[in-house]
Design an enzyme around this catalytic site. Structure first.
Site, short mmCIF file in Angstrom:
data_model
loop_
_atom_site.label_atom_id
_atom_site.label_comp_id
_atom_site.label_asym_id
_atom_site.label_seq_id
_atom_site.Cartn_x
_atom_site.Cartn_y
_atom_site.Cartn_z
N ASP A 42 -1.65 6.62 6.26
CA ASP A 42 -2.72 5.77 5.75
C ASP A 42 -3.06 4.79 6.86
O ASP A 42 -2.28 3.90 7.18
CB ASP A 42 -2.22 5.04 4.49
CG ASP A 42 -3.25 4.05 3.93
OD1 ASP A 42 -4.33 3.91 4.53
OD2 ASP A 42 -2.95 3.43 2.89
N TRP A 91 0.82 -1.21 0.00
CA TRP A 91 0.00 0.00 0.00
C TRP A 91 0.85 1.26 0.00
O TRP A 91 0.57 2.21 -0.73
CB TRP A 91 -1.01 0.00 1.15
CG TRP A 91 -2.10 -0.99 0.90
CD1 TRP A 91 -2.35 -2.13 1.63
CD2 TRP A 91 -3.06 -1.00 -0.17
NE1 TRP A 91 -3.41 -2.82 1.08
CE2 TRP A 91 -3.86 -2.15 -0.02
CE3 TRP A 91 -3.31 -0.14 -1.24
CZ2 TRP A 91 -4.91 -2.46 -0.91
CZ3 TRP A 91 -4.35 -0.44 -2.12
CH2 TRP A 91 -5.14 -1.59 -1.94
N LYS A 127 -12.67 -1.45 6.03
CA LYS A 127 -11.96 -2.37 6.91
C LYS A 127 -12.53 -2.27 8.33
O LYS A 127 -13.08 -3.21 8.84
CB LYS A 127 -10.46 -2.07 6.93
CG LYS A 127 -9.66 -2.70 5.80
CD LYS A 127 -9.66 -1.92 4.53
CE LYS A 127 -9.04 -2.64 3.37
NZ LYS A 127 -8.12 -1.83 2.59
#
Ligand SMILES: *Cc1c(COP(=O)(O)O)cnc(C)c1O
Length: 360
Positions: A172, A102, A196
């Site tokens: 993030d 990511w 999530k």
């Protein structure tokens, strides 16, 4: 109602109590005679939902007053572009830590707008560790420092908050937000996709220090400008009302459950149990360095990969869904966000032992 234990990395499980509430709300929400999907985002009823969601989130994370809470769309991936567009002028240098898939994607996107300096990179260790902060090669004048607090794919989590000094720290937190208390004051920007640990996909959370608003590049589309969201209460165009409403119910639920201290305690216990079971066996293993193992995403491989398909099929039969690992890592991954009850971890561990006993 027959529910499985859903170990998906995202979209991930949502608490049963929230789903029940959504179900009962749908035909006639809040006495309107309509579902929340059909009401105006500018109606007093929906504005109350939006305000309450923000306040509950502020309470949960203890967000200081000089931070604004924004709810754009586009997921964490759009933030990969919005962060540089809002915080860095053309040609400016930005610092990124590369610790997995990511952060790598965030770097690729930022590189379209800025000069990216990679301060540290654990690719040569297969993204199984977090490089020590003392080794980072920070640039002298970065517009911000970005890191991914929890790498969802390799299951690697920062055990510390980097010390960015005077430079805005950007994180993030898609797969770790709300899993434990957080010192928001250390950050310039925190962002997270919802699917999530927050709610349904379609809404994104951005927490931004107010002095960083109003710096977007002139050519930035207005819907990518943090200041536009701040000024309009994230309603400069039609927001994803349903996802917003469900996220609000999740915040309310977390407060009722005792808040983030409680979540942290439970999440630590859940992860510790599962890693202990993996480590105690010669049949399963996890490659991540112990001090940075993720509390949210637990990848593991079977020593004999030819048993993977049987493991997954039998797990599915036992009501343990979505344990297949990410294709880039292989093996299995158990994502165990807030909504995964401890009983789900116990059921998984028991299944793993039984599978080892009969197939090992
Ligand atoms: C899932 C995930 C993303 C991508 O999120 P989208 O909402 O699909 O854009 C980015 N970063 C992390 C850490 C993630 O877990």
């Amino acid at each position: 109602m027959s529910r499985v234990y859903n170990f998906s990395a995202g979209p991930a499980a949502i608490p049963d109590a929230v789903l029940e509430r959504v179900r009962s709300d749908i035909p006639d929400w809040n006495g309107t005679g309509m579902s929340v999907m059909e009401v105006s985002h500018r109606s007093p009823e929906f504005v109350a939902v939006a305000d309450k969601a923000a306040q509950d989130l502020r309470d949960l994370l203890d967000i200081p007053d000089d931070y604004s809470i924004l709810f754009p769309q586009g997921g964490a991936t759009l933030q990969f572009a919005m962060v540089p567009l809002n915080l860095a002028a053309e040609g400016e240098v930005v610092d990124y830590v590369q610790t997995g898939s990511w952060s790598k994607k965030a770097i690729a996107e930022a590189s379209r707008y800025c000069e990216v300096n990679i301060v540290a990179d654990s690719a040569d260790r297969n993204f199984t560790c977090i490089p020590a902060e003392t080794q980072w090669q920070r640039s002298r004048e970065a517009a911000y420092l970005h890191y991914c607090a929890n790498e969802t794919i390799a299951g690697v989590e920062f055990p510390f908050i980097p010390d960015a000094g005077d430079v805005p720290l950007v994180s993030d937190m898609s797969s770790t937000i709300l899993s434990q208390p957080l010192d928001v004051a250390k950050f310039g920007v925190i962002y997270a996709g919802a699917q999530k640990n927050i709610g349904p996909a379609g809404i994104t959370l951005v927490i931004v220090r107010k002095d960083l608003l109003g710096r977007a590049r002139p050519e930035t589309p207005s819907l990518l400008d943090y200041a536009v969201y701040d000024k309009s209460g994230s309603m400069s165009n039609t927001p994803p009302c349903f996802a917003w409403y469900v996220a609000g119910l999740v915040f309310e639920h977390l407060k009722a459950e005792g808040g983030l201290e409680k979540m942290a305690e439970r999440n630590r216990r859940k992860a510790a149990k599962l890693y202990a079971a993996i480590d105690a066996s010669g049949f399963y293993s996890n490659p991540v360095k112990e001090d940075c193992r993720s509390r949210m995403n637990v990848p593991f491989v079977l020593q004999d990969a030819s048993l993977d398909a049987a493991f997954l099929a039998q797990a599915e039969e036992a009501g343990l869904a979505n344990l297949k690992g990410h294709r880039s890592v292989g093996g299995m991954r158990a994502s165990i966000y807030n909504a995964m009850p401890e009983a789900g971890i116990d059921a998984l561990i028991e299944f793993m032992r039984e599978f080892e006993r009969t197939c090992g």
